[in-house]
Each structure stands twice: as C-alpha cells, then as structure tokens.
Design a protein around this motif. Structure first.
Motif: not given
Length: 150
Positions: A19-48
């Motif tokens: 999920f962290a890798m997926s979030a980083s791949f979204q940096l050039n995506d036009p709707d990154r404001y939707l996908w970065i929070p999704l993948y970032s929060s999934a990263t946090i939940v899975n990390s803890v």
C-alpha cells in the motif's frame, strides 16, 4: 507463528509495504487526492497490525474501508457509463481496472483488520490476500508494464 510473529502480522507488514508503494505511484495521478489518502491510511492500519484493538486504529480502519467502498462504487459507475472495461475485467493495462483492484485490496484488508473471527481464519485470509495481491502486481509488472494505459 514464525519467530514470534504471527502469519497475520507478517502478512500485514507485506500489505503495508504494498500500500505504501501504491500511494507513491499515485503522485502523478490526476485524482491523487483520493488515492493517496486511501493507500496511506491502509498502510498505517497494516503497519500497526498488532495494535488493531486501539480505538483510533479501528476508526481509521473503518474510514479507510468506507473510502475504499466509495471509490470502488465511483469507479464501477464511471466504467459502466463510459463502457471502459466492464465490472469483471482483469485487463491490468487499463487504469480503471488497476484502481478497482487497488480499492478492492484495501477493502479486503480492512475487513480482516476489523475482524470478528478466529485467529486461524485471519491468518488464512491475510495470507490469501498477500498471495493474490503480490501475484497480480507481479504479473502486471512482468507482462503488461509496457502496454499500460493511463
């Protein structure tokens, strides 16, 4: 149990990495404001993963689950209206398919973290999720990377 770590915890760490890798791949995506929070929060939940009983982590997991559902529905409606690939398509060259798959993986992961099941079922569920997600991602990068549509 592997060296003091459960299968669920090891798989959660692997999913957090994906999920962290997926979030980083979204940096050039036009709707990154939707996908970065999704993948970032999934990263946090899975990390803890060991602290998933904490109220804040459970709330984040629930929010992430619902964001994943909303994005999956949004993509399905856009796909249906525009006739891009169809709901069940697995053509990983299409951006819509990759995004639906990503939201589906987040939804599945959050379901496992919000579990009310036996530890054995959670281990098998998370292990299956890791095998499927890493298998699909590997196949995509090996087979379709050059043919990808943005």
């Amino acid at each position: 149990m592997v060296g003091g770590l459960s299968v669920f915890r090891v798989c959660s760490i692997l999913m957090a990495f994906l999920f962290a890798m997926s979030a980083s791949f979204q940096l050039n995506d036009p709707d990154r404001y939707l996908w970065i929070p999704l993948y970032s929060s999934a990263t946090i939940v899975n990390s803890v993963n060991g602290a998933s009983n904490l109220m804040a982590v459970r709330k984040l997991a629930k929010c992430t689950f619902w964001l994943g559902i909303i994005l999956f529905i949004k993509l399905s409606i856009l796909d249906q209206n525009n006739g891009i690939v169809g709901l069940w398509s697995m053509d990983m060259r299409e951006r819509a398919v990759r995004e639906k798959l990503g939201s589906g993986l987040v939804i599945s992961s959050m379901c496992l973290h919000l579990r009310n099941s036996t530890p054995k079922h959670l281990d098998y569920g998370m292990l299956t999720l890791v095998v499927v997600s890493y298998g699909l991602c590997s196949a995509f990068f090996v087979v379709h990377r050059q043919e990808m549509k943005f």
